[in-house]
Design a protein around this motif. Sequence first.
Motif, short mmCIF file in Angstrom:
data_model
loop_
_atom_site.label_atom_id
_atom_site.label_comp_id
_atom_site.label_asym_id
_atom_site.label_seq_id
_atom_site.Cartn_x
_atom_site.Cartn_y
_atom_site.Cartn_z
N SER A 23 1.46 2.78 -4.89
CA SER A 23 1.45 1.90 -3.72
C SER A 23 2.14 0.59 -4.01
O SER A 23 2.84 0.04 -3.16
N GLU A 26 5.57 1.09 -3.53
CA GLU A 26 5.79 1.48 -2.14
C GLU A 26 6.06 2.97 -1.97
O GLU A 26 6.74 3.40 -1.05
N TYR A 28 3.78 5.40 -1.02
CA TYR A 28 2.41 5.47 -0.53
C TYR A 28 1.82 6.88 -0.50
O TYR A 28 0.60 7.03 -0.49
N GLY A 80 1.31 -0.37 3.07
CA GLY A 80 1.36 1.03 3.46
C GLY A 80 1.83 1.19 4.88
O GLY A 80 2.00 0.23 5.62
N TYR A 81 2.02 2.44 5.28
CA TYR A 81 2.58 2.74 6.60
C TYR A 81 1.57 2.57 7.74
O TYR A 81 1.87 2.01 8.76
N GLU A 84 0.77 -0.96 9.27
CA GLU A 84 1.89 -1.56 9.98
C GLU A 84 2.12 -0.91 11.34
O GLU A 84 2.52 -1.56 12.29
N VAL A 85 1.86 0.38 11.44
CA VAL A 85 2.15 1.12 12.67
C VAL A 85 0.93 1.22 13.58
O VAL A 85 1.01 0.96 14.78
N PRO A 90 -4.67 2.44 5.35
CA PRO A 90 -3.62 3.37 4.93
C PRO A 90 -4.21 4.63 4.29
O PRO A 90 -5.34 4.64 3.80
#
Length: 174
Positions: A23, A26, A28, A80-81, A84-85, A90
Amino acid sequence: MNKKITFNIIGFYFCWWATLYASYLEYYFIGPIFVVLFLGIHFLKIVYHKYELYFLFICLLIGFSIDTFFLKFNIISYKGYLPEVYNVAPMWVSFLWVCFGATIYHSFKWVKTRYLLMAILSAISGPLIYFSAENLKVVTVLSDTNLYIAIISITWFLFIPLLIFISDRIVESK
């Protein structure tokens, strides 16, 4: 110490550090892949109980909920993804809860029914775990440090003994 517990402890620490380091870099999805591989070997070669699968799913839901709570209330932010989304914990953090659940189910049998002891130990270790992740720059503490310690400590004080209680009940049901 028998080979099942040794494998469980080594597997957990390997997954823990691999997940945090990946992580940090990056990558993840590397951590969850290691957790799935660890659990695959665990269930194929060490021990398989359908009840343990139920328990690990419960750990996933509780851990995901706890870390999403921390994220939504601006206590901690995660690399992590998913944060953010979707503004949820995460995947790599949630899979660490699953891996931790396998440890509770096997390596922590010595705390069976010792809920107060585990609550106290959890209240101390919970913040330390997040601080170690912060040192690796995979989480960031967003709130006042004293408030942060109190919230994490109370959360772990309540939920880790709950997971042990659930594990104890699932083990007794088989």
